[in-house]
Design a protein around this motif. Sequence first.
Motif, PDB file in Angstrom:
ATOM      1  N   GLY A  59      26.321 -25.144 -35.299  1.00 16.23           N
ATOM      2  CA  GLY A  59      25.994 -24.085 -36.237  1.00 16.23           C
ATOM      3  C   GLY A  59      27.040 -22.983 -36.123  1.00 16.23           C
ATOM      4  O   GLY A  59      27.636 -22.781 -35.063  1.00 16.23           O
ATOM      5  N   PHE A  60      27.273 -22.269 -37.209  1.00 16.19           N
ATOM      6  CA  PHE A  60      28.301 -21.231 -37.195  1.00 16.19           C
ATOM      7  C   PHE A  60      27.957 -20.155 -38.204  1.00 16.19           C
ATOM      8  O   PHE A  60      27.069 -20.309 -39.050  1.00 16.19           O
ATOM      9  N   ALA A  61      28.694 -19.074 -38.126  1.00 21.64           N
ATOM     10  CA  ALA A  61      28.580 -18.012 -39.121  1.00 21.64           C
ATOM     11  C   ALA A  61      29.952 -17.396 -39.320  1.00 21.64           C
ATOM     12  O   ALA A  61      30.750 -17.321 -38.383  1.00 21.64           O
ATOM     13  N   HIS A  66      36.517 -13.927 -39.112  1.00 18.03           N
ATOM     14  CA  HIS A  66      36.325 -14.828 -37.984  1.00 18.03           C
ATOM     15  C   HIS A  66      35.136 -15.745 -38.218  1.00 18.03           C
ATOM     16  O   HIS A  66      34.219 -15.418 -38.975  1.00 18.03           O
ATOM     17  N   LEU A  67      35.160 -16.889 -37.541  1.00 14.43           N
ATOM     18  CA  LEU A  67      33.975 -17.723 -37.403  1.00 14.43           C
ATOM     19  C   LEU A  67      33.365 -17.456 -36.043  1.00 14.43           C
ATOM     20  O   LEU A  67      34.081 -17.256 -35.056  1.00 14.43           O
ATOM     21  N   LEU A  68      32.037 -17.457 -35.987  1.00 12.85           N
ATOM     22  CA  LEU A  68      31.324 -17.284 -34.727  1.00 12.85           C
ATOM     23  C   LEU A  68      30.578 -18.557 -34.396  1.00 12.85           C
ATOM     24  O   LEU A  68      29.913 -19.141 -35.252  1.00 12.85           O
ATOM     25  N   ALA A 134      24.609 -11.264 -35.680  1.00 10.49           N
ATOM     26  CA  ALA A 134      25.309 -11.695 -36.891  1.00 10.49           C
ATOM     27  C   ALA A 134      25.142 -13.188 -37.115  1.00 10.49           C
ATOM     28  O   ALA A 134      24.919 -13.641 -38.246  1.00 10.49           O
ATOM     29  N   LEU A 135      25.209 -13.973 -36.037  1.00  7.14           N
ATOM     30  CA  LEU A 135      25.029 -15.416 -36.135  1.00  7.14           C
ATOM     31  C   LEU A 135      23.607 -15.754 -36.555  1.00  7.14           C
ATOM     32  O   LEU A 135      23.376 -16.584 -37.436  1.00  7.14           O
ATOM     33  N   LEU A 139      22.050 -17.667 -40.070  1.00  6.79           N
ATOM     34  CA  LEU A 139      21.291 -18.909 -40.062  1.00  6.79           C
ATOM     35  C   LEU A 139      19.830 -18.697 -40.445  1.00  6.79           C
ATOM     36  O   LEU A 139      19.243 -19.518 -41.150  1.00  6.79           O
ATOM     37  N   MET A 140      19.225 -17.611 -39.941  1.00  5.01           N
ATOM     38  CA  MET A 140      17.806 -17.328 -40.188  1.00  5.01           C
ATOM     39  C   MET A 140      17.647 -15.851 -40.540  1.00  5.01           C
ATOM     40  O   MET A 140      17.188 -15.058 -39.725  1.00  5.01           O
TER      41      MET A 140
END
Length: 233
Positions: A59-61, A66-68, A134-135, A139-140
């Motif tokens: 999973g990512f954000a 940037h990607l986390l 932030a992540l 996602l949720m």
Amino acid sequence: MYGDTRFVTTLETTAPRRIRRLAERQTTDRTALFELLDTELVGHLAVVVDGTPLVVPMGFARDGEHLLVHGSTGGGFALRAAAERATVAFAVTALDGLVFARSLYDSSMNYRSAVVYGVLEPVAEDETDAALLALTERLMPGRSSEVRATTRKEQASTRVLRLALDDVVMKVRAAGAGEAVDDGEDHSVWAGVVPLRRAWGEPAASVLTPAGTPVPDSVIALTTGDRGSRRIS
């Protein structure tokens, strides 16, 4: 960072990153990249460990430029890659539809795909909470306000890594079946595109959730987009 929306408008690609086959499908539109990254929830992180390639779904954000991603401090390969300053690749793909041509050879897919290259950077400890929020919000959305706070032990066992969106190659197909009036094919055979649509299903409460417990707003928003109603599980 962690909410910063500033970005440049095009993707800069070095010569080794340029798409050679069907090069016309490469895009440098950074808005298209962000739309892909902000829509998909899972990507694949590729690293080389002791000479062996390893690919893991994660999973990512996206947070600004940037990607986390996150994982356990005891889990190894991503943190090792970060510590060794090894170049990794992170791939994200959205399948938008199947293209039915008049031959199997000419049939295809409509898709958007991107591969991000770079070095994973550990997020500083004093920024970890904001990065995890932030992540989670990606996602949720809204869930963090409905559950207990993360404990210190949980925080200590979690590490957040970020990957800069500096070296990215993106490829897109968004077209119908290839055809022409004089292509020699039998045009009575159907050809076209079948779009792919995805939707969240009906929420299913856990075994230990008491009957009659209201479905939280975050779940309602995710499954219906309606933040103004309450449902009973």
